[in-house]
Design a protein around this motif. Structure first.
Motif, PDB file in Angstrom:
ATOM      1  N   LEU A  82      25.976 -60.588  -6.930  1.00  0.00           N
ATOM      2  CA  LEU A  82      27.182 -60.037  -7.534  1.00  0.00           C
ATOM      3  C   LEU A  82      27.336 -60.496  -8.982  1.00  0.00           C
ATOM      4  CD1 LEU A  82      29.803 -60.522  -4.669  1.00  0.00           C
ATOM      5  CD2 LEU A  82      28.557 -58.440  -5.266  1.00  0.00           C
ATOM      6  N   PRO A  83      27.856 -59.624  -9.844  1.00  0.00           N
ATOM      7  CA  PRO A  83      28.154 -60.055 -11.209  1.00  0.00           C
ATOM      8  C   PRO A  83      29.312 -61.043 -11.191  1.00  0.00           C
ATOM      9  CG  PRO A  83      29.015 -57.832 -10.806  1.00  0.00           C
ATOM     10  CD  PRO A  83      28.186 -58.197  -9.606  1.00  0.00           C
ATOM     11  N   GLY A 107      32.062 -67.177 -13.645  1.00  0.00           N
ATOM     12  CA  GLY A 107      31.501 -68.324 -12.950  1.00  0.00           C
ATOM     13  C   GLY A 107      32.330 -68.846 -11.800  1.00  0.00           C
ATOM     14  N   LEU A 108      32.914 -67.943 -11.010  1.00  0.00           N
ATOM     15  CA  LEU A 108      33.746 -68.357  -9.884  1.00  0.00           C
ATOM     16  C   LEU A 108      32.929 -68.739  -8.650  1.00  0.00           C
ATOM     17  CD1 LEU A 108      36.615 -65.688 -10.040  1.00  0.00           C
ATOM     18  CD2 LEU A 108      36.691 -68.062 -10.817  1.00  0.00           C
ATOM     19  N   PRO A 133      35.978 -71.156  -3.941  1.00  0.00           N
ATOM     20  CA  PRO A 133      36.999 -72.060  -3.395  1.00  0.00           C
ATOM     21  C   PRO A 133      38.379 -71.664  -3.917  1.00  0.00           C
ATOM     22  CG  PRO A 133      35.153 -73.279  -4.365  1.00  0.00           C
ATOM     23  CD  PRO A 133      35.009 -71.867  -4.799  1.00  0.00           C
ATOM     24  N   ILE A 134      39.354 -71.640  -3.045  1.00  0.00           N
ATOM     25  CA  ILE A 134      40.724 -71.292  -3.417  1.00  0.00           C
ATOM     26  C   ILE A 134      41.625 -72.474  -3.065  1.00  0.00           C
ATOM     27  CG2 ILE A 134      42.619 -69.671  -3.124  1.00  0.00           C
ATOM     28  CD1 ILE A 134      40.160 -68.340  -4.278  1.00  0.00           C
ATOM     29  N   ILE A 181      38.590 -62.585  -9.275  1.00  0.00           N
ATOM     30  CA  ILE A 181      38.631 -62.464  -7.820  1.00  0.00           C
ATOM     31  C   ILE A 181      38.535 -61.001  -7.416  1.00  0.00           C
ATOM     32  CG2 ILE A 181      40.066 -62.778  -5.771  1.00  0.00           C
ATOM     33  CD1 ILE A 181      39.019 -65.393  -6.681  1.00  0.00           C
ATOM     34  N   ARG A 182      39.378 -60.181  -8.017  1.00  0.00           N
ATOM     35  CA  ARG A 182      39.340 -58.750  -7.706  1.00  0.00           C
ATOM     36  C   ARG A 182      38.011 -58.120  -8.128  1.00  0.00           C
ATOM     37  NH1 ARG A 182      43.983 -55.903  -6.318  1.00  0.00           N
ATOM     38  NH2 ARG A 182      45.907 -57.139  -6.273  1.00  0.00           N
TER      39      ARG A 182
END
Length: 199
Positions: free
Chosen positions: A120-121, A125-126, A138-139, A150-151
């Motif tokens: 995934l793009p 850097g999440l 992580p949330i 996130i979306r």
């Protein structure tokens, strides 16, 4: 309750379990609005699943759940691997083959998981993890859910899952448009046998 998103749309998914077609209209179009269908857990099922969570974790899960259902139209919501799992309906190999994402809690820690997250793009850097394919976000706070990345990840994973189900499905670009198609020459463009192509 109160966080369940309205207008969950299941549009353009048709055919046998081994083939899906993404229809040639955007999921948020007026035409798609007439094809709404909810495929989610009941309130009691969700409450049972979150029964052992803290009030803070429950609020995070419910908010993230609303974001997933709003961003990935038509997904099926189920409980798999002790997580809230979101997948393309009737996909080959079920919730694994059609996986979009999953919301899981381990030892009180919430994460948004993508079974095919390595592809995934992720410009911000999440994603974390070093497995061959799976990645997680992580949330920890409500503020983290306001990150537009996130979306973006959910949407990209949804589109990738549709493509895995049917590689011929028309992709939807991040801008909402579609890539230009190559025009095929019509019958009149092909020279007849014996006809000279030059002057």
């Amino acid at each position: 309750p109160g966080l369940t998103p309205g207008g969950l749309i299941r549009a353009g998914l048709c055919g046998s379990p081994s083939r899906f077609i993404l229809s040639r209209f955007r999921p948020d179009s007026p035409r798609a609005a007439g094809a709404q269908m909810r495929m989610t857990l009941t309130d009691s099922q969700l409450a049972d699943h979150l029964d052992t969570c803290s009030a803070e974790s429950r609020e995070l899960v419910e908010t993230l759940r609303a974001i997933v259902l709003d961003t990935a139209p038509g997904v099926t919501e189920s409980i798999k691997f002790n997580s809230l799992c979101y997948s393309i309906p009737d996909a080959p190999f079920g919730a694994i083959g059609g996986n979009v994402c999953a919301i899981g809690i381990r030892n009180g820690n919430l994460s948004l998981a993508f079974l095919q997250g390595a592809g995934l793009p992720d410009p911000t850097g999440l994603l974390t993890g070093s497995a061959k394919a799976k990645r997680e976000v992580p949330i920890h706070t409500m503020a983290a859910l306001r990150d537009s990345g996130i979306r973006g990840l959910i949407r990209a994973s949804w589109e990738a899952a549709l493509h895995r189900c049917d590689p011929r499905a028309d992709p939807i670009s991040p801008s909402g448009g579609r890539p230009p198609s190559r025009a095929r020459p019509g019958p009149s463009a092909r020279p007849r046998r014996g006809q000279e192509s030059g002057p």
